[in-house]
Design an enzyme around this catalytic site. Structure first.
Site, PDB file in Angstrom:
ATOM      1  N   CYS A 137       0.021   3.856   2.719  1.00 50.63           N
ATOM      2  CA  CYS A 137       0.494   3.387   4.030  1.00 50.63           C
ATOM      3  C   CYS A 137       1.955   3.767   4.225  1.00 50.63           C
ATOM      4  O   CYS A 137       2.359   4.213   5.301  1.00 50.63           O
ATOM      5  CB  CYS A 137       0.340   1.874   4.150  1.00 50.63           C
ATOM      6  SG  CYS A 137      -1.358   1.281   4.012  1.00 50.63           S
ATOM      7  N   CYS A 184       0.828  -1.212   0.000  1.00 48.93           N
ATOM      8  CA  CYS A 184       0.000   0.000   0.000  1.00 48.93           C
ATOM      9  C   CYS A 184       0.862   1.261   0.000  1.00 48.93           C
ATOM     10  O   CYS A 184       1.537   1.566   0.989  1.00 48.93           O
ATOM     11  CB  CYS A 184      -0.906  -0.038   1.225  1.00 48.93           C
ATOM     12  SG  CYS A 184      -1.800   1.479   1.548  1.00 48.93           S
TER      13      CYS A 184
END
Length: 127
Positions: free
Chosen positions: A58, A55
């Site tokens: 993230c 991600c």
């Protein structure tokens, strides 16, 4: 008549995947549901970072989290890889990453979805 002359030659290498590497100094990684439930009961102020290694947002939040950990030493920060611990993610109804679940006095009280450092800090201040 046209002649093709290569201007530059370079080797093309496949991209290596970038893995999530934690630089946190005071963060615990959740691995099972029992540990998760005990953690909620034992902490007055809690932030759970639900992330995935693949991600991008993230990874973008990592420096912000590091600053928040240093700025709020009375808050317990933990992380949970949704691919390694899908049962915990399901328990918190995580559908997107990053998701930050906030807890206070043994209860989960809020959720911040997405890479939004301002909203996360506001949520932590309100704990």
């Amino acid at each position: 008549m046209l002649f093709y002359k290569p201007v530059m030659r370079m080797a093309v290498r496949p991209l290596k995947s970038i893995r999530f590497q934690s630089s946190y100094t005071s963060i615990t990684k959740l691995t099972n549901l029992t540990e998760f439930r005990n953690l909620i009961k034992q902490n007055d102020k809690l932030v759970i970072d639900f992330y995935a290694t693949w991600c991008g947002p993230c990874k973008m939040m990592q420096p912000h989290l590091t600053k928040l950990i240093q700025a709020y030493p009375d808050v317990r920060f933990v992380k949970c890889d949704v691919d390694e611990s899908p049962d915990i993610a399901k328990e918190c109804e995580v559908t997107a990453m990053p998701t930050f679940v906030l807890g206070k006095d043994g209860q989960l009280i809020g959720k911040i979805i997405g890479a939004n450092p301002t909203a996360l800090e506001k949520g932590i201040k309100d704990l």
